[in-house]
Design a protein around this motif. Sequence first.
Motif, short mmCIF file in Angstrom:
data_model
loop_
_atom_site.label_atom_id
_atom_site.label_comp_id
_atom_site.label_asym_id
_atom_site.label_seq_id
_atom_site.Cartn_x
_atom_site.Cartn_y
_atom_site.Cartn_z
N ILE A 1 -4.95 -9.87 -71.00
CA ILE A 1 -5.08 -8.50 -71.51
C ILE A 1 -4.28 -7.52 -70.65
O ILE A 1 -3.53 -6.69 -71.17
N SER A 2 -4.46 -7.59 -69.35
CA SER A 2 -4.00 -6.50 -68.48
C SER A 2 -2.61 -6.68 -67.88
O SER A 2 -2.00 -5.71 -67.42
N ARG A 3 -2.09 -7.90 -67.85
CA ARG A 3 -0.83 -8.13 -67.14
C ARG A 3 0.32 -7.25 -67.60
O ARG A 3 1.06 -6.67 -66.78
N PRO A 4 0.54 -7.09 -68.95
CA PRO A 4 1.67 -6.23 -69.37
C PRO A 4 1.53 -4.80 -68.85
O PRO A 4 2.52 -4.16 -68.51
N MET A 5 0.30 -4.28 -68.82
CA MET A 5 0.08 -2.91 -68.34
C MET A 5 0.35 -2.81 -66.85
O MET A 5 1.06 -1.91 -66.38
N ILE B 1 -6.90 -1.78 -77.69
CA ILE B 1 -6.40 -3.16 -77.73
C ILE B 1 -7.23 -4.02 -78.67
O ILE B 1 -8.44 -3.85 -78.81
N ASP B 2 -6.57 -4.91 -79.33
CA ASP B 2 -7.22 -5.97 -80.10
C ASP B 2 -6.30 -7.18 -80.12
O ASP B 2 -5.29 -7.21 -79.41
N GLU B 3 -6.61 -8.17 -80.95
CA GLU B 3 -5.82 -9.40 -80.94
C GLU B 3 -4.42 -9.21 -81.52
O GLU B 3 -3.57 -10.09 -81.37
N HIS B 4 -4.18 -8.07 -82.17
CA HIS B 4 -2.87 -7.82 -82.76
C HIS B 4 -1.97 -6.99 -81.84
O HIS B 4 -0.81 -6.75 -82.17
N THR B 5 -2.51 -6.54 -80.73
CA THR B 5 -1.73 -5.70 -79.82
C THR B 5 -0.56 -6.48 -79.24
O THR B 5 -0.73 -7.58 -78.72
N ALA C 1 5.30 -5.37 -76.43
CA ALA C 1 6.37 -4.37 -76.55
C ALA C 1 5.80 -2.98 -76.82
O ALA C 1 6.25 -1.98 -76.24
N GLY C 2 4.80 -2.92 -77.69
CA GLY C 2 4.19 -1.62 -78.00
C GLY C 2 3.50 -1.02 -76.79
O GLY C 2 3.57 0.20 -76.55
N ILE C 3 2.83 -1.85 -76.01
CA ILE C 3 2.15 -1.36 -74.81
C ILE C 3 3.16 -0.81 -73.81
O ILE C 3 3.00 0.28 -73.26
N VAL C 4 4.23 -1.57 -73.59
CA VAL C 4 5.25 -1.15 -72.62
C VAL C 4 5.88 0.17 -73.04
O VAL C 4 6.06 1.09 -72.23
N THR C 5 6.19 0.30 -74.33
CA THR C 5 6.82 1.53 -74.82
C THR C 5 5.91 2.74 -74.61
O THR C 5 6.35 3.81 -74.16
#
Length: 297
Positions: free
Chosen positions: A175-179, A267-271, A274-278
Amino acid sequence: MKVGVPRALLYHRYGQFWEQYLTGLGAEVVVSRRTDKVLLQTGLGYVSSEVCLPIKIMAGHIEELAGQVDALFLPRLLWLEDKLYACPKMIGIVDIARMMLGDRVRIVAPKIQGSLWLPHFGAGMDLCHDPVRVVRALARAGKVLPVHNQVPDFPAGEKRVALIGHFYNLGDDFISRPMIDTFTSHGYRICTKDELPEMVLRSRQGFARSIRWVYERELYNAFRFLVDKVGGVCMIVSMGCGPDSLVAEFMREEAQQRDIPFLQLVIDEHTGTAGIVTRIEAFLELAERRRSRPKAA
């Protein structure tokens, strides 16, 4: 006896304690593997689409262990001090596990109401029937429970951001690594509630007194403590989590009043990564603009 511990939800706070405790009882402890897409997909097949992502992940971990162990160790946390309750879905995860597993695996589920010790003593007696060994195992395991008494340093000039989220979201790399990677790659130190002392997280001052969910009170108190010490606040909310969405709105309003950039990531299973990073990069641009503004005289 092989005893399984799912690497999800409360594991991210009590996992080391449980592993030490169960090992002290003579059990062979099996911890489920780290969360991945396959494990999440497994969990989706066992729970309603309306429950939050951490519960879906937990279901995957439970099923992962089903064929490997003789018993599943799954404490049911109802409330801690000040009668602050866990969320209903977290309380009900034991019932979900029973529906999933049926008679396939025995479930050991001590019911925690205020204190960790008595329920764990009862569960230990159920597993090894030796009170002396149970007491010794608990005493040894208690030494690894996380304790934070010191207020962290906040050096002048350091770029900081508050990442406000539950320990079971921030502790799960899936869950958290990209953030975390996005913030750190831009030179930001991440401040979380798990580095703050108990006296801050347990405060009953102001609006915190009205919050009756134990972990949401922690989130709000962490926000109040950190909001003036960081360049922005990022709040992680699980889709479908009523308590989180309510408390987040209070945080957003307070952050706006203080002119602090506030980002809410649902966040959910579809997150997607790329969207988080943007979104985080756009948020950090706002934080940088605020940081470079001339100070008011």
